[in-house]
Design an enzyme around this catalytic site. Structure first.
Site, mmCIF file in Angstrom:
data_model
loop_
_atom_site.group_PDB
_atom_site.id
_atom_site.type_symbol
_atom_site.label_atom_id
_atom_site.label_comp_id
_atom_site.label_asym_id
_atom_site.label_seq_id
_atom_site.Cartn_x
_atom_site.Cartn_y
_atom_site.Cartn_z
ATOM 1 N N SER A 397 0.830 -1.213 0.000
ATOM 2 C CA SER A 397 0.000 0.000 0.000
ATOM 3 C C SER A 397 0.860 1.256 0.000
ATOM 4 O O SER A 397 1.974 1.236 0.514
ATOM 5 C CB SER A 397 -0.879 0.032 1.248
ATOM 6 O OG SER A 397 -1.871 -0.916 1.133
ATOM 7 N N GLY A 398 0.290 2.307 -0.541
ATOM 8 C CA GLY A 398 0.963 3.615 -0.478
ATOM 9 C C GLY A 398 2.169 3.707 -1.383
ATOM 10 O O GLY A 398 3.053 4.537 -1.163
ATOM 11 N N LYS A 401 0.038 2.862 -6.710
ATOM 12 C CA LYS A 401 -0.843 2.162 -7.656
ATOM 13 C C LYS A 401 -2.063 3.010 -8.025
ATOM 14 O O LYS A 401 -2.368 3.197 -9.210
ATOM 15 C CB LYS A 401 -1.299 0.819 -7.060
ATOM 16 C CG LYS A 401 -0.128 -0.085 -6.705
ATOM 17 C CD LYS A 401 -0.573 -1.435 -6.186
ATOM 18 C CE LYS A 401 -1.386 -1.387 -4.905
ATOM 19 N NZ LYS A 401 -0.602 -0.944 -3.745
ATOM 20 N N GLU A 525 -8.928 -2.007 -6.099
ATOM 21 C CA GLU A 525 -9.204 -2.892 -4.968
ATOM 22 C C GLU A 525 -10.694 -3.114 -4.768
ATOM 23 O O GLU A 525 -11.223 -2.879 -3.682
ATOM 24 C CB GLU A 525 -8.584 -2.313 -3.689
ATOM 25 C CG GLU A 525 -7.128 -1.956 -3.912
ATOM 26 C CD GLU A 525 -6.314 -1.920 -2.624
ATOM 27 O OE1 GLU A 525 -6.790 -2.495 -1.639
ATOM 28 O OE2 GLU A 525 -5.231 -1.351 -2.649
#
Ligand code: ADP
Length: 616
Positions: A397-398, A401, A525
C-alpha cells in the site's frame, strides 16, 4: 492573523473590488438597476419636500410672517392653505413610500438575481476545481461559501448596501439644501462632525474586525460539523464524540462572544451618535431661534432645517451598523471570489478535442508525478496495454498504484512524461470525452442518496432505458437482490448506500460502470473487505464487466493478477517487477514471494500456477 480591514477607508476599496468582480453579473440587470436608482432619487426628493407643508402652515396659517410665499399659493386664504398643506403632506408621504417601495424591491430583485447566478457559477466552478484543490480545502468551509456566504451577501446587499447608498444621497441632498438656506446655521450643525468621525472610526474599526473573525469562525464550525458528521461511523467507533463536541462548543462559544461584542460596539456607537445629534440640534435651535426672533429666519424654515438635520445625521448614526454589515459582506464576498478566481489546474487545453470512441490502447511513457512539489509518488513509469488487455498493479500500500489510475483519468497531470490513450496524450482530449470513456469501480463505492435505478443511471451520462439498467444489473449480479428490495429498482438508498452490504454496494457500482459501456476500466481494490460469498459474486461480475475492455486492476488478491496479461509490481513509485504472472513466479522475486505467502495462508491454490481463475 490575516490582514483585515481596519475601518471603512479600508473596507470600501475592498468592497468596490468585490463589486468589480461581480460586475459582469450585475451588468446584465442594468435596466432594472437604473429604474431602482430613479426610484431612489425620487424618494430622496420627496424626503426633501416632506417638512415643507408643516413650515407653510407654521409661517402662513398659524403666524402670518408676511414673507413671500411661493407664487402659486398666493391669494389662498389661510384655511385653504391649511387644506392644501394637509393634503400635500399625505400625497408627498404617499409618493415617498411608493418610491421607497419600488427602489427596495428593485434593488432586492437585482441583488438576489445576481447572487443566485453567482452561487450557481460558484457551485459549477467548485466541481471543476482539481482534486489537489479539494484535497487542501475543507469541504465544510466550501459549503459555507456556497450557501452561507452567498446568503450573507444576498441579505446584506438588501439590508445594508442599498440603504447605505440611499442614505449617502439623502445626506448630500440635505446638506446642500441646508447650506443653500443658511450657511451659518449649516456650519453650526456640522460642528460636531469631527467628533462623529473620531468616534465612528474608532468603533467601526473594532466592529469590522470582530465581524470578519465571526465569519471565519462560522466557516471553521461548519468544517468541524461536516467532517464529524460525514465520518460519524469513525467518530462513534473511536469514541471521538466528546473531542469533536468540545472542539465545536469551543468555537460556538467564541462565535457567541464575538456576536455579542459586535452588537455591543454597534450599540455604543449608535447611542453616542444620538447624543452628538442632540448637541447639534441644540446648537441649531439656540442660534436658529435667535435668527427667527431677529426676523432673518421664519419659524417654518427653522423647523425644516431641524428636520433636515435629523434626516441628514441619521445615516451618520447608522454608520456603525453599515460598516459592520459592509465589512461582513466584503468578507463574505472575498471568500466567494477567492474560490471563483481559483483556476482549475486540470482543465481542457485550448487545443483539446473531444475524443472519438477509444479502441483502448493505453501507454504510460516515462511518467513521473508527485502530489507535493519535491516528493515523488511515481517515477519512470513506462508500460503499454493493448486494447482489451488487462494489467494488474500489485504491491504494498501507499506505493503509487492508485496514483497511476488517477493519472489515467487525468485527475492530475504528470510532471514528466505522458499518459497516452490510442496514441495521443490524454491532455489532447477534452476532459469530458476522456473520462466518459473510462469506468471506475473503487474499493468503497460511493452511492448517492437516490433510488437504485438513478444510482446506476448516473454512470451512463445519457438517456437509458429500464431494460438497459436491468441488463447492467444482471451483468453485475445485482438484479436478484435489487428485485428483492421493497421497491425494487425504485428503492431509495440511504445516504452513501449505508443500508446495503459492502458486496451489494459494489455490485451496484459495477452495474453503474457497466452501463457506461466505456472501453477502459479501472478497478481499484474492488473486493477488498468483502466476505467470501460476496467476494465471489463481485469477482464474477467484474470478470464479465472486464470482457473486451482494457482493464487496470489494482489488487491485493493475486487471483486477479494471475488472470492478467501483465503484472506490474509497484514499489516506491517505480515498477519493480513486470511480466505475465507465470514468468514472475518463475523469476522468484517479490511477486513470487507474495504469491507463495497468499497460497500458504490458504487464499490461493498454488497449483493454479499461471492459470488461476478470478472465480473459484
Ligand atoms: P497505493 O494505491 O499503492 O496504495 P497511492 O497511489 O494511493 O498508493 O499513493 C502513493 C503515495 O502518494 C502515497 O505515499 C500517498 O501517501 C501519496 N498520496 C496519495 N494521494 C495523495 C494526495 N491526494 N495528496 C498527497 N499525497 C497523496
Amino acid at each position: 492573523m490575516a490582514k483585515r480591514p481596519k475601518q471603512l477607508q479600508e473596507t470600501l476599496p475592498r468592497f468596490t473590488n468585490v463589486v468589480r468582480h461581480l460586475w459582469p453579473y450585475i451588468r446584465q440587470h442594468k435596466g432594472k438597476l437604473a429604474l431602482s436608482f430613479l426610484a431612489l432619487f425620487a424618494e430622496v426628493a420627496f424626503r426633501l419636500l416632506e417638512p415643507w407643508p408643516l413650515a407653510i402652515v407654521l409661517d402662513y396659517v398659524i403666524a402670518d410672517s408676511g414673507g413671500q410665499i411661493i407664487p402659486w399659493l398666493q391669494g389662498l386664504s389661510p384655511m385653504a392653505l391649511l387644506n392644501v398643506a394637509a393634503i400635500s403632506l399625505v400625497v408627498i408621504v404617499g409618493l415617498r413610500a411608493l418610491s421607497a417601495y419600488l427602489s427596495t424591491i428593485g434593488f432586492a430583485l437585482v441583488g438576489n438575481r445576481v447572487l443566485t447566478e453567482v452561487r450557481g457559477r460558484l457551485y459549477d466552478h467548485l466541481q471543476k476545481l482539481s482534486l489537489s484543490y479539494h484535497g487542501k480545502a475543507r469541504s465544510g468551509d466550501l459549503t459555507v461559501r456556497v450557501v452561507g456566504d452567498i446568503g450573507k451577501l444576498q441579505e446584506i446587499t438588501v439590508t445594508a448596501v442599498m440603504p447605505f447608498v440611499g442614505n449617502i444621497f439623502i445626506l448630500l441632498a440635505m446638506l446642500a439644501v441646508m447650506f443653500f438656506f443658511n450657511w451659518q446655521l449649516a456650519l453650526l450643525a456640522l460642528v460636531t462632525l469631527p467628533l462623529f468621525w473620531l468616534l465612528s472610526v474608532r468603533l467601526s474599526r473594532n466592529i469590522t474586525a470582530v465581524s470578519r473573525d465571526q465569519r471565519k469562525r462560522e466557516g471553521a464550525m461548519a468544517s468541524t460539523a461536516s467532517e464529524s458528521i460525514g465520518a460519524i461511523k469513525v467518530v462513534q467507533a473511536l469514541s471521538l464524540e466528546d473531542v469533536f463536541s468540545q472542539n465545536f462548543s469551543g468555537e460556538n462559544a467564541k462565535s457567541l462572544k464575538e456576536g455579542v461584542r459586535a452588537k455591543r460596539l454597534a450599540a455604543r456607537l449608535e447611542r453616542s451618535a444620538d447624543l452628538l445629534i442632540a448637541v447639534s440640534t441644540a446648537l441649531v435651535l439656540w442660534l436658529g431661534a435667535r435668527l427667527v426672533i431677529s426676523g432673518s429666519l421664519t419659524a417654518g424654515e427653522l423647523v425644516v432645517f431641524i428636520t433636515y438635520l435629523k434626516n441628514a445625521f441619521k445615516p451618520v448614526r447608522d454608520f456603525a451598523k453599515y460598516t459592520g454589515r459592509l465589512a461582513r459582506a466584503t468578507a463574505a464576498g472575498e471568500r466567494v471570489i477567492d474560490v471563483l478566481e481559483e483556476e482549475p489546474e486540470i482543465r481542457d487545453l485550448p487545443e483539446a478535442r473531444p475524443a472519438s470512441p477509444f479502441r483502448g490502447r493505453v501507454r504510460f511513457e516515462e511518467v513521473a508525478f508527485g502530489y507535493e512539489p519535491g516528493s515523488r509518488a511515481l517515477d519512470g513509469i513506462d508500460f503499454e496495454v493493448e486494447p482489451g488487455g488487462r494489467v494488474a498493479l500489485v504491491g504494498p500500500s501507499g506505493n503509487g498504484k492508485s496514483t497511476i489510475a488517477n493519472l489515467l483519468l487525468r485527475l492530475y497531470d504528470p510532471q514528466e512524461g505522458q499518459v497516452m490513450v490510442d496514441g495521443r496524450d490524454v491532455r489532447e482530449y477534452t476532459l469530458e470525452s476522456l473520462r466518459s470513456q473510462v469506468s471506475v469501480v473503487l474499493q468503497d463505492s460511493f452511492l448517492f442518496a437516490a433510488s437504485v435505478r438513478e444510482n446506476i443511471v448516473f454512470g451512463a451520462g445519457r438517456e437509458v432505458s429500464d431494460g438497459e439498467v436491468e441488463a447492467a444489473a444482471r451483468l453485475a449480479n445485482a438484479h436478484g437482490f435489487i428485485q428483492a428490495m421493497p421497491q425494487g429498482y425504485d428503492t431509495v438508498l440511504s445516504e452513501r448506500g449505508s443500508s446495503l452490504s459492502g458486496g451489494q454496494r459494489q455490485r451496484i457500482a459495477i452495474a453503474r460502470a457497466a452501463i457506461r459501456e466505456a472501453p477502459i476500466l479501472v478497478l481499484d481494490e474492488p473486493t477488498t473487505g468483502l466476505d467470501e460469498e460476496n467476494e465471489q459474486q463481485v469477482n464474477d461480475a467484474l470478470e464479465k464487466l472486464s470482457e473486451g475492455r482494457t482493464t487496470f486492476v489494482i489488487t491485493h488478491d493475486l487471483r486477479f493478477a494471475a488472470r492478467s496479461d501483465e503484472v506490474l509490481y509497484i514499489e516506491n513509485g517505480r515498477v519493480a517487477e513486470r511480466g505475465p504472472h507465470a514468468d514472475l513466479l518463475r523469476v522468484g522475486g517479490r511477486y513470487a514471494a507474495l504469491y507463495q505467502l497468499q497460497a500458504a495462508t490458504g487464499r490461493l491454490d498454488p497449483r493454479e500456477g499461471g492459470h488461476g481463475a478470478l472465480t473459484r
